[in-house]
Scaffold this motif. Sequence first.
Motif, short mmCIF file in Angstrom:
data_model
loop_
_atom_site.label_atom_id
_atom_site.label_comp_id
_atom_site.label_asym_id
_atom_site.label_seq_id
_atom_site.Cartn_x
_atom_site.Cartn_y
_atom_site.Cartn_z
N LEU A 1 0.83 -1.20 0.00
CA LEU A 1 0.00 0.00 0.00
C LEU A 1 0.87 1.25 0.00
N ASP A 2 1.90 1.26 0.82
CA ASP A 2 2.77 2.43 0.91
C ASP A 2 3.51 2.67 -0.40
N ALA A 3 3.79 1.60 -1.14
CA ALA A 3 4.45 1.76 -2.44
C ALA A 3 3.51 2.45 -3.43
N VAL A 4 2.24 2.07 -3.42
CA VAL A 4 1.26 2.75 -4.29
C VAL A 4 1.17 4.22 -3.89
N ALA B 1 -2.52 7.48 2.11
CA ALA B 1 -2.32 8.53 1.11
C ALA B 1 -3.58 8.66 0.26
N SER B 2 -3.89 9.87 -0.13
CA SER B 2 -5.04 10.10 -1.01
C SER B 2 -4.85 9.38 -2.34
N GLY B 3 -5.97 8.99 -2.94
CA GLY B 3 -5.94 8.40 -4.26
C GLY B 3 -5.55 6.94 -4.31
N VAL B 4 -5.54 6.26 -3.15
CA VAL B 4 -5.13 4.85 -3.09
C VAL B 4 -6.36 3.99 -2.80
N VAL B 5 -6.48 2.88 -3.51
CA VAL B 5 -7.58 1.93 -3.34
C VAL B 5 -7.00 0.56 -3.02
N SER C 1 -6.79 21.00 7.19
CA SER C 1 -7.57 19.77 7.35
C SER C 1 -6.64 18.58 7.14
N GLU C 2 -6.68 17.66 8.08
CA GLU C 2 -5.85 16.46 8.00
C GLU C 2 -6.72 15.30 7.52
N VAL C 3 -6.99 15.29 6.22
CA VAL C 3 -7.86 14.27 5.65
C VAL C 3 -7.23 13.68 4.40
N LEU C 4 -7.65 12.48 4.07
CA LEU C 4 -7.36 11.88 2.78
C LEU C 4 -8.61 11.96 1.92
N THR C 5 -8.42 12.00 0.61
CA THR C 5 -9.53 12.00 -0.33
C THR C 5 -9.34 10.90 -1.36
#
Length: 815
Positions: free
Chosen positions: A132-135, A166-170, A329-333
């Motif tokens: 996941l961290d690599a993506v 991280a944002s944008g990761v599925v 804001s401390e959020v992921l999207t």
Amino acid sequence: MTCQIGSSYKIKAGDTLFIIAERELGDGDRWREIMNPNGIPFTEKEAENLQTDQEICIPNGSVPPTGEWQSKRVFFGNNGKLTYTSDQEQNRIPDYSYAGYRYGEIELPNVPEVSSISPISGDNTAHIQKALDAVATREPDANGFRGALVLKPGLYELRSTIQIQASGVVLRGSGDGNDPSKDTILVAKVVDQPIIEGKQDRPPDKSVVILGTNNPAPWKSGDETKITDDFVQVGSLGFNVENASLFKTGDAIIIKHPSTQKWIDALDGGGVGEVDDPEKNPWKAGKVDIVYYRRVDRVEGNMIILDAPIYNHLDRKLSQSTVYKINSSEVLTNVGLENLRIEIDKGGEDEKSLWSAVSVIGAEDAWVRNLTALHFGFSGVYTEGALRVTVTDVKAFDPIAIRTGGRMYNFNTEKHSQLILFQNCEATNGRHNFISNGTSSASGIVFHKCKSKGLGSNSAENSDSEGHRLWTQAMLFDSIDENSADTGSIALINRGNFGSGHGWSAAHSTIWNYNGTIIVQKPPTAQNYAVFSTGKVQKKFKFSGVIGNVEGEGEKGKLSPASLYEAQLKERLHTIDEPPTQEVPGVEFFPPGTLNQLNTLTGLDAQQLTNILGMINGPEQANSKWWQTVDEEIIYGYAEDIGDGRGVTIGIYGATTGKDYNDADIIWKNYGQDYSNLPVNKIIEKVHAIANDQKWWKAQWDAYISTYWEPTLKLLKSKNYMKALTIGVLIDTAMNAGMEDDNSENWGVEHLFTEASNDTNNEEDFVNTFMELRLQFPTHNSGDMEERVGAWQKLVRDNKWDMRVDLNNYVYIPQ
């Protein structure tokens, strides 16, 4: 004065509101639905003192279709649109349709796979986390997605939490069934840590998967101004403020209604009644503040227009509400979890297990879909510090824990959860299958077409769904299928001194078309609603409060609309997309899927997109119809040597085939045939021959999008400048001038964007500066640049930012 709601009528001699309601609405008792022109209902005193020629407003849509019946609170009018009525306290059913990923306005995205792994022996926690961290290190695309990590079929043992960071990761599995040969199964083993003693104490909150930053209150406020309206009605999309100059379109804001003692007194102390320890009573001033997390849609004078409604009255007599600009804001999207199964092993009354299957904490625009969760102690899926989340096609079955407080909430929204959609979900054997435990900071929670099943007729084993505590607002339980009215219920009630002093659990909330047991009470200053055909109503309550607004007892036929959420969403999206796609000229010339792709990229509909394309095509082809050339031939067959030394200019965006200027190579690659080495006349013949081949159309559009649209939109999204007119101006420039500088005198979009951004701090000034710079640093052979840019400038002067215009009034056509 004209009617805000309904049709205008002038009082005649002998009229009473009862007589008018009986004649026009079919029921004299519906006279309270008749309004003053300002939208406020008549008081009894006003109803007794009507004057001849006085204007009143009669709601439309009194007669439902044959064999159906409608609510008196929200119904289809004669114009086919939903009509809402208010009671004397101005309570009304609000629009719940804003819940979910991107407000429910687009389908959940299918993010491309960029990596995959298989299970290893032993603990897979670090194995999955590393992948996941690599993506997460990948650059996001123009839509903000980095890619999907796919877990191949098999059993993945886990002994701790995995987190999308991280944002944008599925994170995507291969299926949510129980067959490891074709499904992805995460098996969470026992947690080797001390468990808190005591039946009422909860174990540490650890989930198998976390989506988000894990910050449960991620939004921080900055500049502020007071709301100046004396009363802002529930469901409103706007209000006036002291200093609107603090805000611009796209700003993230917090709307705060402080829990003053005056407001709490108006709620009868929260309905708690006597408590064992008054010091622990949560209904205290400053402890039950209502907050809404919104974005500014636009500013009109002193009025701020919001992206989604507020879900409680803002009454200045009880509390002075304030608007704050969010400064961090401390959020992921754009994060998602899909297509897998989570089994929590060794769960039980020893509670030595990971406590929840999935939590969405510190995230905006996220989703969970096609997932099965079993044997959790707390929740299958819960949200906290989360905004615009969709949970769809998820099963949360058979929790295992001590059956007592703080446990077994299958689908749950905790604090600071707003605009959350649960759809097509199934829950079995929870204490509370579908619940908001989020207090006054949770609102806009929709449970739609979900299934609920309890254990048995023993009330201690029922699976009740409800607002749980401290004034959650705007919950909608829509078309919930209860296994049996004896094993489950939905409650919008005063829970009195239950738990920690829950009091009024929900306000401005609705049960719609439910077949189980319905328990609804009216809170002070607010209302709760039940509209149903097949359920049964419980009319005895444990704590103070009268019955809420209940409709449906004794009604025959079907309730219309069958789903309130679907009706509200359809009406709202129809307004956004008007006129309908099939009525927009030229849509048939988009290749399959391209219009949806552009909509996903931009948020624009067919009319807006075709107008942008027409503005671009006008000066290029002297034709405002984007799909036609100057000779009214189909644009996909356009091929011409215009004598600029760049070879043949082809297609919808004028790609060229020359050796030094071959930007058509990506089109040939997409099409699977490369004609670039042919003589000029042969290239032209080939392009003419395949003009009607939809594969050729798609090849051009895929190249157009990847070359110009995606990089341009990535720039605009970095500033949140996403108005239709802004997008059009930059796409036109990109297509005409390119993304990068041609030379020091001919700037591309990237250079123009940087310079205009540095000199401005709002979208309108940015666009004006961008166009001024474009005129100063034009492209080669740009003799009509002033006219071309001038057409866009006229749109700005006329404030046509949405690009819903008669194109003939604006497009530049060279003579």
